[in-house]
Design a protein around this motif. Structure first.
Motif, PDB file in Angstrom:
ATOM      1  N   LEU A   1       0.844  -1.182   0.000  1.00  0.00           N
ATOM      2  CA  LEU A   1       0.000   0.000   0.000  1.00  0.00           C
ATOM      3  C   LEU A   1       0.886   1.241   0.000  1.00  0.00           C
ATOM      4  N   ARG A   2       0.681   2.122  -0.972  1.00  0.00           N
ATOM      5  CA  ARG A   2       1.473   3.337  -1.104  1.00  0.00           C
ATOM      6  C   ARG A   2       0.782   4.458  -0.313  1.00  0.00           C
ATOM      7  N   ILE A   3       1.459   4.943   0.724  1.00  0.00           N
ATOM      8  CA  ILE A   3       0.871   5.915   1.640  1.00  0.00           C
ATOM      9  C   ILE A   3       1.601   7.250   1.532  1.00  0.00           C
ATOM     10  N   GLY A   4       0.818   8.319   1.354  1.00  0.00           N
ATOM     11  CA  GLY A   4       1.340   9.674   1.442  1.00  0.00           C
ATOM     12  C   GLY A   4       0.842  10.314   2.726  1.00  0.00           C
ATOM     13  N   ILE A   5       1.653  11.193   3.293  1.00  0.00           N
ATOM     14  CA  ILE A   5       1.309  11.842   4.560  1.00  0.00           C
ATOM     15  C   ILE A   5       1.392  13.348   4.380  1.00  0.00           C
ATOM     16  N   ILE A   6       0.331  14.047   4.782  1.00  0.00           N
ATOM     17  CA  ILE A   6       0.317  15.507   4.749  1.00  0.00           C
ATOM     18  C   ILE A   6       0.787  16.008   6.105  1.00  0.00           C
ATOM     19  N   GLY A   7       1.910  16.722   6.117  1.00  0.00           N
ATOM     20  CA  GLY A   7       2.497  17.214   7.353  1.00  0.00           C
ATOM     21  C   GLY A   7       3.733  16.420   7.734  1.00  0.00           C
ATOM     22  N   ARG A   8       4.556  17.028   8.563  1.00  0.00           N
ATOM     23  CA  ARG A   8       5.719  16.299   9.085  1.00  0.00           C
ATOM     24  C   ARG A   8       6.044  16.728  10.519  1.00  0.00           C
ATOM     25  N   GLY A   9       4.998  17.079  11.255  1.00  0.00           N
ATOM     26  CA  GLY A   9       5.155  17.427  12.656  1.00  0.00           C
ATOM     27  C   GLY A   9       5.165  16.199  13.548  1.00  0.00           C
TER      28      GLY A   9
ATOM     29  N   ILE B   1       5.765   4.336   2.674  1.00  0.00           N
ATOM     30  CA  ILE B   1       5.488   5.769   2.646  1.00  0.00           C
ATOM     31  C   ILE B   1       6.171   6.340   1.411  1.00  0.00           C
ATOM     32  N   VAL B   2       5.382   6.935   0.525  1.00  0.00           N
ATOM     33  CA  VAL B   2       5.937   7.420  -0.745  1.00  0.00           C
ATOM     34  C   VAL B   2       6.274   8.899  -0.701  1.00  0.00           C
TER      35      VAL B   2
ATOM     36  N   MET C   1      12.548  13.341   7.383  1.00  0.00           N
ATOM     37  CA  MET C   1      11.541  12.293   7.426  1.00  0.00           C
ATOM     38  C   MET C   1      12.050  11.039   6.703  1.00  0.00           C
ATOM     39  N   PRO C   2      11.392   9.888   6.916  1.00  0.00           N
ATOM     40  CA  PRO C   2      11.862   8.637   6.318  1.00  0.00           C
ATOM     41  C   PRO C   2      11.717   8.563   4.799  1.00  0.00           C
ATOM     42  N   ALA C   3      10.922   9.454   4.215  1.00  0.00           N
ATOM     43  CA  ALA C   3      10.757   9.493   2.761  1.00  0.00           C
ATOM     44  C   ALA C   3      10.826  10.948   2.317  1.00  0.00           C
ATOM     45  N   GLU C   4      10.828  11.167   1.018  1.00  0.00           N
ATOM     46  CA  GLU C   4      11.027  12.508   0.485  1.00  0.00           C
ATOM     47  C   GLU C   4       9.868  13.439   0.837  1.00  0.00           C
ATOM     48  N   CYS C   5      10.213  14.709   1.102  1.00  0.00           N
ATOM     49  CA  CYS C   5       9.212  15.742   1.321  1.00  0.00           C
ATOM     50  C   CYS C   5       8.973  16.499   0.017  1.00  0.00           C
ATOM     51  N   PHE C   6       7.725  16.789  -0.261  1.00  0.00           N
ATOM     52  CA  PHE C   6       7.347  17.546  -1.450  1.00  0.00           C
ATOM     53  C   PHE C   6       6.655  18.827  -1.000  1.00  0.00           C
ATOM     54  N   PHE C   7       6.796  19.872  -1.811  1.00  0.00           N
ATOM     55  CA  PHE C   7       6.317  21.181  -1.401  1.00  0.00           C
ATOM     56  C   PHE C   7       5.241  21.726  -2.329  1.00  0.00           C
ATOM     57  N   SER C   8       4.746  20.869  -3.196  1.00  0.00           N
ATOM     58  CA  SER C   8       3.568  21.197  -4.003  1.00  0.00           C
ATOM     59  C   SER C   8       2.680  19.968  -4.056  1.00  0.00           C
ATOM     60  N   LEU C   9       1.384  20.205  -4.106  1.00  0.00           N
ATOM     61  CA  LEU C   9       0.435  19.096  -4.179  1.00  0.00           C
ATOM     62  C   LEU C   9       0.647  18.295  -5.450  1.00  0.00           C
ATOM     63  N   HIS C  10       0.967  18.958  -6.535  1.00  0.00           N
ATOM     64  CA  HIS C  10       1.196  18.268  -7.814  1.00  0.00           C
ATOM     65  C   HIS C  10       2.315  17.247  -7.689  1.00  0.00           C
ATOM     66  N   ASP C  11       3.439  17.659  -7.108  1.00  0.00           N
ATOM     67  CA  ASP C  11       4.577  16.739  -6.972  1.00  0.00           C
ATOM     68  C   ASP C  11       4.252  15.610  -5.999  1.00  0.00           C
ATOM     69  N   PHE C  12       3.507  15.932  -4.958  1.00  0.00           N
ATOM     70  CA  PHE C  12       3.107  14.933  -3.963  1.00  0.00           C
ATOM     71  C   PHE C  12       2.222  13.867  -4.602  1.00  0.00           C
ATOM     72  N   LEU C  13       1.197  14.296  -5.326  1.00  0.00           N
ATOM     73  CA  LEU C  13       0.280  13.345  -5.954  1.00  0.00           C
ATOM     74  C   LEU C  13       0.926  12.598  -7.111  1.00  0.00           C
ATOM     75  N   ALA C  14       2.005  13.157  -7.667  1.00  0.00           N
ATOM     76  CA  ALA C  14       2.728  12.464  -8.740  1.00  0.00           C
ATOM     77  C   ALA C  14       3.367  11.168  -8.245  1.00  0.00           C
ATOM     78  N   GLN C  15       3.472  11.008  -6.923  1.00  0.00           N
ATOM     79  CA  GLN C  15       4.012   9.759  -6.358  1.00  0.00           C
ATOM     80  C   GLN C  15       2.962   8.646  -6.360  1.00  0.00           C
ATOM     81  N   LYS C  16       1.739   8.987  -6.768  1.00  0.00           N
ATOM     82  CA  LYS C  16       0.627   8.046  -6.908  1.00  0.00           C
ATOM     83  C   LYS C  16       0.345   7.268  -5.616  1.00  0.00           C
TER      84      LYS C  16
END
Length: 257
Positions: free
Chosen positions: A5-13, A32-33, A45-60
């Motif tokens: 399961l490919r999981i994205g996380i919003i936030g890194r607090g 965690i993608v 963080m354990p995986a790459e941080c993205f700073f735009s929603l487009h780049d984040f969602l590009a990780q599918k």
């Protein structure tokens, strides 16, 4: 081979970090993608941080967990669901907006996605959802917290000890956006934002967040009480909240859809 399961996380607090530690125990079934972050400065963080929603969602991502506050769910939930991912909001209070919530549900249906509500800092949500099928007369959530949990997250006056707020869940999630998201889950699982009653208390003698759920109805009655240690002194969230987000991501949760 089982697809993870490919999981994205919003936030890194603090909450996102604690969730990441839980998910690290399930690397055979999840990965965690990436993280959607606001600033390039912050915790590694354990995986790459993205700073735009487009780049984040590009990780599918197959599923996205929000750990960044009600404004983040208001901003990102709809495009995440439109991208075909399941969505887990920590900040369930954002769903008090009936028009916004209806749009999310309609979009999720059309995309065959799920909105998975975490149980948050309390137990008994399954019983509340079951009791709803036999009319519920009354639901009260009572939160009693040390002053440090509320200060910095609430604009109003806080007494030295005692009642801080009494009102509906709809009002509570607006006035306590960091402390009353649990009441959003309670409202959605039970009798709604307007009928669910909320009391917020402060007690300087506590070192934990105390959550009580009191339900009365045609089924009978139940009372639940949880004393939850916080993730850290700087975080208002109980440690069990991160566990509830992990459970929701892994598929054991109450579904809004």
């Amino acid at each position: 081979m089982t697809t993870r399961l490919r999981i994205g996380i919003i936030g890194r607090g603090a909450l996102a970090q604690e969730l990441s530690r839980h998910l690290a125990q399930h690397t055979a079934s999840t990965e965690i993608v990436g993280y959607l972050a606001r600033s390039k400065s912050g915790q590694a963080m354990p995986a790459e941080c993205f700073f735009s929603l487009h780049d984040f969602l590009a990780q599918k991502p197959d599923l996205v967990v929000e750990c960044a506050g009600q404004a983040a769910t208001a901003q990102y939930a709809l495009p995440v669901i439109q991208a075909g991912a399941h969505y887990v909001p920590a900040s369930v209070g954002a769903l008090a907006d009936d028009i916004f919530r209806a749009r999310l549900v309609d979009t999720a249906r059309s995309m065959r996605s799920q909105i998975r509500l975490p149980t948050g800092a309390i137990v008994g949500i399954d019983g509340l959802a079951a009791a709803r099928h036999t009319p519920i007369d009354d639901v009260l959530y009572r939160g009693t917290m040390p002053p440090s949990t509320l200060r910095g997250h609430y604009d109003g006056d806080i007494p030295d000890q005692g009642l801080v707020f009494s009102g509906s869940a709809r009002e509570a999630v607006k006035r306590f956006p960091k402390n009353a998201n649990l009441t959003g889950t309670i409202a959605l699982a039970g009798i709604g934002f307007d009928r669910t009653r909320v009391e917020m208390h402060v007690d300087p003698g506590l070192n934990a967040n105390v959550h009580e759920l009191i339900v009365r109805g045609h089924f009978g009655a139940f009372d639940v009480k949880v004393s939850g240690l916080r993730i850290s002194d700087a975080s208002p969230s109980s440690r069990i909240v991160a566990g509830s987000l992990a459970q929701a991501a892994l598929g054991s949760t109450y579904l809004l859809l």
